[in-house]
Design an enzyme around this catalytic site. Sequence first.
Site, PDB file in Angstrom:
ATOM      1  N   LYS A 206       0.944  -1.188  -0.043  1.00  0.00           N
ATOM      2  CA  LYS A 206      -0.031  -0.021  -0.004  1.00  0.00           C
ATOM      3  C   LYS A 206       0.804   1.122   0.141  1.00  0.00           C
ATOM      4  CE  LYS A 206      -4.118  -1.862   0.262  1.00  0.00           C
ATOM      5  NZ  LYS A 206      -3.994  -3.157  -0.716  1.00  0.00           N
TER       6      LYS A 206
HETATM    7  C1  LIG Z   1      -9.957  -1.807  -1.070  1.00  0.00           C
HETATM    8  C2  LIG Z   1      -9.521  -2.608  -0.126  1.00  0.00           C
HETATM    9  N1  LIG Z   1     -10.106  -2.948   1.159  1.00  0.00           N
HETATM   10  C3  LIG Z   1      -9.653  -3.679   2.142  1.00  0.00           C
HETATM   11  C4  LIG Z   1      -8.444  -4.134   1.929  1.00  0.00           C
HETATM   12  C5  LIG Z   1      -8.087  -5.070   3.023  1.00  0.00           C
HETATM   13  O1  LIG Z   1      -6.657  -4.555   3.797  1.00  0.00           O
HETATM   14  P1  LIG Z   1      -5.734  -5.794   4.438  1.00  0.00           P
HETATM   15  O2  LIG Z   1      -5.035  -6.505   3.330  1.00  0.00           O
HETATM   16  O3  LIG Z   1      -4.819  -4.733   5.252  1.00  0.00           O
HETATM   17  O4  LIG Z   1      -6.715  -6.452   5.484  1.00  0.00           O
HETATM   18  C6  LIG Z   1      -7.723  -4.007   1.068  1.00  0.00           C
HETATM   19  C7  LIG Z   1      -6.349  -4.705   0.789  1.00  0.00           C
HETATM   20  O5  LIG Z   1      -5.827  -4.853  -0.255  1.00  0.00           O
HETATM   21  C8  LIG Z   1      -8.281  -3.131  -0.041  1.00  0.00           C
HETATM   22  O6  LIG Z   1      -7.566  -3.195  -1.190  1.00  0.00           O
END
Ligand SMILES: Cc1ncc(COP(=O)(O)O)c(C=O)c1O
Length: 385
Positions: A206
């Site tokens: 990210k």
């Molecule tokens: C749009 C979106 N929402 C939620 C998430 C979830 O994040 P995490 O992987 O930190 O749980 C991501 C992660 O890729 C995402 O791109």
Amino acid sequence: MSAASAVSPAVRPQSVPLYDLSRQRERMAAGIEARVSAVLKHGQFILGPEVAELEGRLAEYCGASHAIGVSSGRDALTMALMAMGVGEGDAVFVPGFTFSASAASIAPLGAVPVFVDVDERSFNLDPAAFEAAIAEVNAAGRLRPAAVMPVDLYGRPADYPAISAIAARHGVAVLADAAQSFGGALGNQQVGAMAPITATSFYPTKPLGAYGDGGAIFTQDDSLAEAVLQIRTHGRQGSGDEALRIGMTGRLDTIQAAVLLEKLDSFAWEIARRREIAAAYDEGLRDLVETPLMDGASSAWALYTIRVPERDRVRDALQAAGVGSGLFYRVPLHRHPAFVNWVPEGLSLPVSERLADEVLSLPIHADLNEDEVAYVIEQVRAAVA
Ligand SMILES: Cc1ncc(COP(=O)(O)O)c(C=O)c1O
């Protein structure tokens, strides 16, 4: 940088992967190692002083009253929904074109994800489709329209002014899924401060990435912040003995906070560099493919995503030339097997379905050099032509 400048044969890149965290790591190695070894020495691995320091810096960066470090982006969404009181019988509107975690955060609470189509040019929740979906839920009479989860896809903030106005008219709460967009802005409002509650992710790739899982919740609302703080530590108030509500193991690790603190020092520079690269791609590609339309929004450029017919052929050609690319997302949410129980029969989200066939994300991290950017442009042009 002139996007059209040719790649000089002497420095012709051999390969440009979609992500390459190694250069950033080399650039920051000394600082990160010092920060991590300080944690190893003091030994407060859970909610150590770096977590509070990071929370203060994140809140200051985006102008939120509260920033709360949590275990992941997906957990941030679920914990925010829990703090908002979303549960059984509630409809939560979510775009049909996003990562599966957006909707997966809703279903375990007994609430129902309602898939809504997105806007063709912004890739984000279509406000008119959202309003129509509220009317459909009301007409069906089974669920209460409780919350909407706009997603800032690829780093570009959703249309919060329009979505918030519709939500307010219908008594629907707004939770921003800003997993990809920390560092983005709309006018002078930063991501983190443009919705009553916002969730982000610090997944390593990210824009602001940790060296493991992590996330944060931002809010201006003191009572939501208090609820999130309880939920993140098993429902307890501070180190109290009683569970006041059902909580989670939702804390951000101190070591991850230490890494993020070091990365935050150059974050504004990195976002600016991503913007320069996006501008170069715009200039070098817009006559040939559909490049992202910002319309005044300021993306964090987690991904730079073009639309091309024959997307898979173009991707294969790029791969043969050593240029990495990504498909975010090849399958719209209402076509995932996991969500089958929540998809009304015959649901069609034509824009989400079309985008899934046409989107292609190009490399855009801050450590790409000018030759690599020029090479990506040259190879995309060759592949599309
Ligand atoms: C749009 C979106 N929402 C939620 C998430 C979830 O994040 P995490 O992987 O930190 O749980 C991501 C992660 O890729 C995402 O791109």
